[in-house]
Design an enzyme around this catalytic site. Structure first.
Site, PDB file in Angstrom:
ATOM      1  N   GLU A  88     -31.687 -17.877 -19.315  1.00  0.00           N
ATOM      2  CA  GLU A  88     -30.460 -18.083 -18.543  1.00  0.00           C
ATOM      3  C   GLU A  88     -30.805 -17.895 -17.074  1.00  0.00           C
ATOM      4  O   GLU A  88     -31.563 -16.978 -16.727  1.00  0.00           O
ATOM      5  CB  GLU A  88     -29.372 -17.081 -18.917  1.00  0.00           C
ATOM      6  CG  GLU A  88     -28.858 -17.168 -20.343  1.00  0.00           C
ATOM      7  CD  GLU A  88     -27.796 -16.111 -20.641  1.00  0.00           C
ATOM      8  OE1 GLU A  88     -27.261 -15.494 -19.675  1.00  0.00           O
ATOM      9  OE2 GLU A  88     -27.495 -15.908 -21.831  1.00  0.00           O
ATOM     10  N   GLU A 129     -30.055 -10.392 -24.665  1.00  0.00           N
ATOM     11  CA  GLU A 129     -29.829  -9.268 -23.739  1.00  0.00           C
ATOM     12  C   GLU A 129     -29.657  -7.941 -24.477  1.00  0.00           C
ATOM     13  O   GLU A 129     -28.629  -7.261 -24.340  1.00  0.00           O
ATOM     14  CB  GLU A 129     -28.628  -9.555 -22.840  1.00  0.00           C
ATOM     15  CG  GLU A 129     -28.848 -10.794 -21.978  1.00  0.00           C
ATOM     16  CD  GLU A 129     -27.711 -11.112 -21.021  1.00  0.00           C
ATOM     17  OE1 GLU A 129     -26.643 -10.462 -21.120  1.00  0.00           O
ATOM     18  OE2 GLU A 129     -27.879 -12.013 -20.177  1.00  0.00           O
TER      19      GLU A 129
END
Length: 577
Positions: free
Chosen positions: A309, A189
């Site tokens: 995810e 991220e």
């Protein structure tokens, strides 16, 4: 089958085109995606191994909140130490891959070597080796370092890049001889603070990804061809972010690269705010649009994708933020649609799903639905709740079914099969439970779930219908402070769906003042066993002083209850409206 032999001029032009593309990215210029023909011509045979590997990784699971913890030990975020038995159990649940997020910063020394503690590196190696020995594909990364120091790349460029290079050099050297079932992911991220905007963000992420790629490839051994996973900015799937990563793939021209994004659903539904309590058409379309964009940008062009995810953001507080049936519909649709778009999915689990002590699922029904979605389109329904008001003769209840190409085979109450035509009827996609059947099932008059009906279909997992006896909930007067107010509540078998908060002048009160509907679990929380609804300090932090606020509690039965709040300084009082 794609063409594997490039035209004669392509080998001569490829280095020049690659260099020009990379230069354009570094200068912040727009880079056009290659045509399908050009991508085919340039792609060497090894790309099939990346595609087949990522396909074989489906489905995947995340060992979250463990080696990625920012404390001094893998147990510092509440999970036990990883055991080989845990990884063996995950494999037995049907998972083929495990993503092992790793945060390195607290285990690193100072510049210039940024040496990783050998004991920690050995521990990561031990867990990876266990997973590989259990037959799992493994993905490791640089995880929370992204918001601890990597995000400073715009303002501390040389220092951050040196540390990033040193970190991946040590990881690569440690695992250079590991099985090719081990994959590396450059950074989790990624984002940047202090940048000038999108163009610089794209250039910086390109620099990180290409630095990672070069370090790993130069380390030799199995790393020379190891499959590497590159994220978009924030692992976001907006088109601009996908285009930026596509440009990096074009510049690197390496067949053993994989794209990754994360997906936590349509945000208002994912956290239960703004009245998005249901997995409705808008929420579903958001998922479709996201997965379609990713498919069109990558998998349709032969570049594999890992959804590294996925889950619901509300789970960060409690898995009950989203109502059970709506939650099941989300995961059922996600699993099936990801499969149709050839996306490999890895469930985010920070310990709240698979209990790492008992090695059992905390919510077996949820996992049953997730597991089914990997291979089958199961049937669902508009709801998993049938409410029967206490003291009243129940009417028949009709529920819309989402058959997903299946047919209803039978309806069971425990081991008893109900009688079609007497206990229930079916007309197209409408299931009707008769009034006398509901009366029989709720004869005890006890509040709450009196019976669970199991609708069984021609394929897939059953859909459970909870038959619930209720009376309209009631609330009582309360007093407290802006640090929190607890409202005594008799739920009477019902459950809270959402809450509105509106000032007397019609303005929206509390956090997220663009909507009257507040965020479940953040601005309000029900406690069913304790008989109360709590409004925390976070709610009152955004309520005006000397104001009156009308709360409307919406319950799943359809009942609404109004409540009046008055704030004066730090004192808060509440009374039923």
């Amino acid at each position: 089958m794609q063409s594997r032999t490039p035209p004669p001029l392509i080998p001569l032009l490829t280095p020049l085109l690659t260099a020009l593309t990379a230069l354009a990215i570094l200068l912040g210029l727009a880079v056009a995606a290659p045509t399908a023909h050009a991508a085919e011509d340039r792609r060497p045979p090894a790309v099939a191994s990346a595609q087949s590997t990522v396909a074989a990784m489906q489905p995947g699971w995340n060992l979250g909140n463990t080696l990625d913890s920012t404390g001094s030990d893998e147990t510092s975020w509440g999970n036990p130490r990883v055991t080989r038995e845990l990884l063996r159990s995950i494999r037995a649940q049907g998972f083929n891959s495990v993503r092992i997020p790793v945060t390195w910063s607290q285990h690193q020394g100072a510049a210039p070597s940024y040496s990783i503690d050998p004991a920690y590196l050995a521990r990561v190696r031990e867990v990876v080796d266990w997973a590989l020995a259990e037959g799992l594909y493994v993905l490791i990364n640089v995880h929370h370092d992204s918001w601890q120091w990597v995000m400073n790349l715009p303002t501390q460029h040389d220092a951050v890049l040196a540390r990033f290079t040193a970190t991946w050099t040590q990881i690569a050297n440690t695992f250079r001889g590991s099985s090719d079932r081990l994959l590396f992911e450059s950074i989790n991220e990624p984002f940047f603070e202090g940048s000038s905007g999108d163009a610089q963000n794209a250039q910086l992420l390109h620099e990180l990804n290409t630095t990672f790629h070069g370090v790993v490839r130069r380390s030799g051994g199995n790393n020379a061809s190891r499959i590497l996973v590159l994220p978009t900015l924030r692992t976001n799937a907006d088109q601009a972010r996908l285009d930026e990563l596509t440009a990096t793939f074009t510049a690197l021209n390496d067949p053993n690269l994989v794209a990754t994004v994360h997906f936590y659903g349509f945000w208002p539904f994912s956290v239960n705010v703004a009245g998005y309590t249901r997995f409705d058409a808008e929420t579903q379309q958001d998922l479709v649009n996201t997965f379609d964009r990713v498919h069109n940008a990558f998998t349709a062009r032969g570049i594999p994708v890992i959804v590294g995810e996925y889950g619901l953001l509300g789970f960060d507080r409690h898995t009950g933020v989203i109502e059970q049936g709506e939650k099941l519909k989300f995961f059922e649709f996600l699993g099936n649609y990801a499969r149709s778009r050839q996306l490999t999915t890895m469930l985010w689990d920070n310990g709240q799903h698979f209990n790492r002590t008992t090695l059992q699922w905390n919510d077996p029904s949820l996992f049953r639905q997730i597991r089914s979605s990997w291979t089958t389109a199961s049937s669902t329904a508009a709801t998993d709740q049938i409410f029967v008001r206490r003291g009243q003769t129940p009417a028949a209840a009709t529920i819309a079914l989402n058959l997903n190409g299946n047919t209803l085979s039978s309806l069971h109450h425990g081991s008893t099969q109900l009688v079609r035509g007497t206990d229930y009827t079916v007309s197209g996609d409408r299931l009707t439970i008769t009034g006398p059947t509901l009366a029989r099932l709720t004869a005890s008059g006890a509040y709450g779930v009196n019976a669970v009906l199991s609708a069984r279909f021609s394929r897939g997992v059953p859909w459970d219908l909870n038959v619930i006896t209720y009376a309209p909930p009631t609330v009582r007067a309360a007093s407290g402070t802006t640090n929190g107010l607890t409202i005594p509540t008799a739920f009477n078998g019902d459950q809270l769906a959402t809450m509105e908060a509106v000032y007397s002048d019609g303005g929206f009160a509390g956090p997220h003042n663009w909507t009257s509907y507040k965020e479940f679990g953040a601005a309000f929380s029900p406690n069913y066993s304790g008989g109360e609804i709590t409004l925390p300090a976070a709610f009152f932090a955004e309520v005006r002083d000397n104001s009156t606020v009308t709360l409307t509690f919406h319950f799943w039965s359809g009942t609404t209850v109004r409540y009046t709040l008055t704030r004066s300084g730090s004192t808060v009082t509440g009374t039923p409206a």
